[in-house]
Design an enzyme around this catalytic site. Structure first.
Site, PDB file in Angstrom:
ATOM      1  N   GLU A  69      16.358   0.096 -59.443  1.00 18.27           N
ATOM      2  CA  GLU A  69      15.563   1.312 -59.721  1.00 18.27           C
ATOM      3  C   GLU A  69      15.105   1.969 -58.415  1.00 18.27           C
ATOM      4  O   GLU A  69      14.074   2.645 -58.372  1.00 18.27           O
ATOM      5  CB  GLU A  69      14.342   1.008 -60.604  1.00 18.27           C
ATOM      6  CG  GLU A  69      14.661   0.270 -61.869  1.00 18.27           C
ATOM      7  CD  GLU A  69      14.864   1.135 -63.090  1.00 18.27           C
ATOM      8  OE1 GLU A  69      14.514   2.318 -63.053  1.00 18.27           O
ATOM      9  OE2 GLU A  69      15.404   0.605 -64.075  1.00 18.27           O
TER      10      GLU A  69
ATOM     11  N   ILE B  34      26.035  -1.457 -62.938  1.00 16.14           N
ATOM     12  CA  ILE B  34      25.457  -0.758 -64.092  1.00 16.14           C
ATOM     13  C   ILE B  34      24.943  -1.762 -65.136  1.00 16.14           C
ATOM     14  O   ILE B  34      25.724  -2.517 -65.733  1.00 16.14           O
ATOM     15  CB  ILE B  34      26.488   0.212 -64.736  1.00 16.14           C
ATOM     16  CG1 ILE B  34      27.037   1.183 -63.669  1.00 16.14           C
ATOM     17  CG2 ILE B  34      25.872   0.955 -65.923  1.00 16.14           C
ATOM     18  CD1 ILE B  34      25.989   1.982 -62.894  1.00 16.14           C
TER      19      ILE B  34
ATOM     20  N   ASP C   7      11.731   8.268 -62.320  1.00 16.25           N
ATOM     21  CA  ASP C   7      10.254   8.224 -62.304  1.00 16.25           C
ATOM     22  C   ASP C   7       9.763   7.353 -63.464  1.00 16.25           C
ATOM     23  O   ASP C   7       8.889   6.501 -63.303  1.00 16.25           O
ATOM     24  CB  ASP C   7       9.650   9.631 -62.467  1.00 16.25           C
ATOM     25  CG  ASP C   7       9.763  10.468 -61.196  1.00 16.25           C
ATOM     26  OD1 ASP C   7      10.049   9.902 -60.130  1.00 16.25           O
ATOM     27  OD2 ASP C   7       9.558  11.704 -61.290  1.00 16.25           O
TER      28      ASP C   7
HETATM   29  N1  COS Z   1      11.642  14.846 -60.135  1.00 17.01           N
HETATM   30  C1  COS Z   1      12.283  16.048 -60.177  1.00 17.01           C
HETATM   31  N2  COS Z   1      13.038  16.524 -59.147  1.00 17.01           N
HETATM   32  C2  COS Z   1      13.156  15.738 -58.052  1.00 17.01           C
HETATM   33  C3  COS Z   1      12.533  14.485 -57.939  1.00 17.01           C
HETATM   34  C4  COS Z   1      11.740  14.044 -59.042  1.00 17.01           C
HETATM   35  N3  COS Z   1      11.119  12.870 -59.023  1.00 17.01           N
HETATM   36  N4  COS Z   1      12.829  13.947 -56.745  1.00 17.01           N
HETATM   37  C5  COS Z   1      13.620  14.821 -56.108  1.00 17.01           C
HETATM   38  N5  COS Z   1      13.816  15.907 -56.897  1.00 17.01           N
HETATM   39  C6  COS Z   1      14.574  17.133 -56.577  1.00 17.01           C
HETATM   40  C7  COS Z   1      14.025  17.753 -55.316  1.00 17.01           C
HETATM   41  O1  COS Z   1      12.920  18.582 -55.609  1.00 17.01           O
HETATM   42  C8  COS Z   1      15.222  18.549 -54.817  1.00 17.01           C
HETATM   43  O2  COS Z   1      15.290  19.748 -55.588  1.00 17.01           O
HETATM   44  P1  COS Z   1      15.739  21.178 -54.981  1.00 17.01           P
HETATM   45  O3  COS Z   1      17.238  21.110 -55.002  1.00 17.01           O
HETATM   46  O4  COS Z   1      15.207  22.178 -55.947  1.00 17.01           O
HETATM   47  O5  COS Z   1      15.173  21.273 -53.600  1.00 17.01           O
HETATM   48  C9  COS Z   1      16.397  17.649 -55.203  1.00 17.01           C
HETATM   49  O6  COS Z   1      15.931  16.799 -56.266  1.00 17.01           O
HETATM   50  C10 COS Z   1      16.891  16.798 -54.063  1.00 17.01           C
HETATM   51  O7  COS Z   1      15.819  15.947 -53.653  1.00 17.01           O
HETATM   52  P2  COS Z   1      15.680  15.402 -52.178  1.00 17.01           P
HETATM   53  O8  COS Z   1      15.897  16.531 -51.207  1.00 17.01           O
HETATM   54  O9  COS Z   1      14.381  14.657 -52.110  1.00 17.01           O
HETATM   55  O10 COS Z   1      16.921  14.393 -52.062  1.00 17.01           O
HETATM   56  P3  COS Z   1      17.206  13.285 -50.946  1.00 17.01           P
HETATM   57  O11 COS Z   1      18.645  12.991 -50.973  1.00 17.01           O
HETATM   58  O12 COS Z   1      16.581  13.619 -49.663  1.00 17.01           O
HETATM   59  O13 COS Z   1      16.371  12.013 -51.464  1.00 17.01           O
HETATM   60  C11 COS Z   1      16.095  10.062 -52.822  1.00 17.01           C
HETATM   61  C12 COS Z   1      16.477  11.535 -52.713  1.00 17.01           C
HETATM   62  C13 COS Z   1      16.381   9.230 -51.598  1.00 17.01           C
HETATM   63  C14 COS Z   1      14.622   9.988 -53.169  1.00 17.01           C
HETATM   64  C15 COS Z   1      16.986   9.638 -53.996  1.00 17.01           C
HETATM   65  O14 COS Z   1      18.333   9.681 -53.590  1.00 17.01           O
HETATM   66  C16 COS Z   1      16.666   8.269 -54.545  1.00 17.01           C
HETATM   67  O15 COS Z   1      15.725   8.113 -55.320  1.00 17.01           O
HETATM   68  N6  COS Z   1      17.504   7.278 -54.174  1.00 17.01           N
HETATM   69  C17 COS Z   1      17.429   5.988 -54.785  1.00 17.01           C
HETATM   70  C18 COS Z   1      18.349   5.966 -55.952  1.00 17.01           C
HETATM   71  C19 COS Z   1      17.964   4.923 -56.909  1.00 17.01           C
HETATM   72  O16 COS Z   1      16.792   4.758 -57.256  1.00 17.01           O
HETATM   73  N7  COS Z   1      18.939   4.198 -57.415  1.00 17.01           N
HETATM   74  C20 COS Z   1      18.664   3.183 -58.341  1.00 17.01           C
HETATM   75  C21 COS Z   1      19.849   2.970 -59.145  1.00 17.01           C
HETATM   76  S1  COS Z   1      19.828   3.809 -60.601  1.00 17.01           S
HETATM   77  S2  COS Z   1      18.867   2.523 -61.757  1.00 17.01           S
END
Ligand code: COS
Length: 380
Positions: A363, A157, A240
């Protein structure tokens, strides 16, 4: 189409550049060596109003939107990458989660102090077993009367231990998986909450990275961000924004290593002439300049989309993917152009080369960015 920055954006660039030149660049090596950014530097950054740059003025922010914020990050990154990472941890994700996910009352309550830097923020999603698979978190939050009881652990973190407020993601409904995650604001003095020791890292050594531990931490219901079980969407929307702003940080660092390389190519004489006269060096500089141009174009087009309220998830993943890879390419070429000097800790190039590497990982790894991009492309 209008490709010019507004007068306000030019002003923030000038302020930030002066600050980076005077206050950051001269001590960037010391920050890297000591693994710490002097508290007074963070205080000065707060005094200048930098910690609220993108947020509306009604919440105490600078009202500069993502575009103005990207300009700021670019200039700070040129001076010291550790410092820009601390600002990013606070603004791009820690405070952004409150801005995007909080109720109106929560925004009024928390954002002014966060924008003023009176309360430093952090974003706590990752856990030891939940990195790329962010939906696999195990930290739990169980409601008891007017409180939630949090138990679990977070890892890697940024601003851990130095932040005052943490946007923390925890399971409120295990059965529902991703759709059972909620977001909470945990304040540093809440009993049962503590940060671990700062990690020793390859780069961005001045930015604190720690574990967080939650043992029966009682969080008042007023600190549940938005609604119960909406946490994953808050995390994704925040990321995002975080991914776009990381692109701006990469852009600043890439501009800096390009400028240093141009300077070196003009001054370093070999075979009786400056090495910039050699085609081998010219090609590397040309490729770096082209990468910088692409980065700049995509960062500001995407920032503009965000400021217009357009969807930009795919674009921010593309910005993060391209800019982090491009920065690593530029930093690598900068080392090559500097030769032996580029490898020595005495010169800033070596630090930028180490600092750059994390941008392909945090990220969301670049593999996750490709997944996000591909899903969006296939949805068309
Ligand atoms: N904005 C709003 N909603 C979002 C979104 C976004 N950018 N991306 C996903 N969602 C929503 C989806 O629409 C879905 O909603 P519903 O429940 O209504 O269907 C829900 O979130 C789950 O999304 P998804 O099915 O895509 O989840 P997955 O587990 O398949 O995938 C990823 C998600 C892999 C993209 C996600 O876990 C990710 O970004 N992982 C990386 C984490 C990360 O960046 N960590 C960095 C450390 S924190 S600095």
């Amino acid at each position: 189409m209008n490709f010019t920055f507004s007068e306000e954006h030019e002003m923030i660039r000038e302020f930030a550049r002066k600050f980076a030149d005077k206050e950051l660049r001269p001590i960037a090596d010391e920050i890297d060596r000591e693994g710490e950014i002097p508290r007074e530097i963070i205080e000065k950054i707060a005094e200048l109003g930098f910690l609220g740059t993108p947020f509306p003025e009604e919440y105490g922010g600078g009202g500069m939107g993502e575009t103005g914020y990207c300009v700021l990050l670019e200039e700070i990154a040129r001076g010291c990458f550790s410092t820009v990472v601390v600002i990013g941890g606070h603004v791009s994700i820690g405070t952004m989660a409150v801005f995007l996910g909080g109720t109106e009352e929560q925004k009024q309550r928390f954002l002014p102090a966060m924008c003023a830097g009176e309360k430093l923020a952090a974003f706590a999603l990752t856990e030891p077993q939940a990195g790329s698979d962010a939906g696999a978190i195990r930290t739990t939050a169980v409601r008891k009367g007017d409180r939630y009881i949090l138990n679990g652990q977070k890892t890697f973190i940024t601003n851990g231990g130095i932040a005052d407020v943490y946007s923390v993601f925890a399971m409120t409904d295990k059965e529902a998986g991703i759709r059972g995650i909620s977001a909470f604001l945990v304040e540093k003095d809440m009993p049962g909450f503590r940060a671990g020791k700062p990690e020793i890292k390859m780069g961005i050594r001045g930015a604190h990275t720690t574990d967080l531990f939650f043992e029966d931490v009682e969080v008042p219901v007023e600190n549940l961000l938005g609604k119960e079980n909406q946490g994953f969407k808050i995390a994704m929307r925040t990321l995002d924004a975080g991914r776009l702003s990381l692109g701006a940080q990469c852009l600043g660092a890439a501009k800096e290593v390009l400028d240093l390389s141009v300077k070196h190519a003009k001054n370093r004489v070999q075979f009786g002439k400056p090495i910039g006269a050699l085609q081998a060096i010219q090609w590397m500089l040309a490729e770096m300049a082209t990468d910088v141009y692409c980065m700049e174009s995509m960062v500001y087009r995407t920032a503009w989309m965000c400021d217009q309220g357009m969807p930009y998830s795919q674009e921010s993943a593309q910005v993060k993917l391209f800019c982090s890879e491009a920065l690593c390419r530029c930093a690598d070429k900068a080392v090559q152009i500097h030769g032996g000097m580029g490898y020595m800790a005495e010169y800033p190039i070596e630090r930028f080369y180490r600092d750059a590497r994390i941008t392909r990982i945090f990220e969301g790894t670049n593999e996750i960015q490709k997944l996000v991009i591909a899903r969006n492309v296939l949805r068309r």
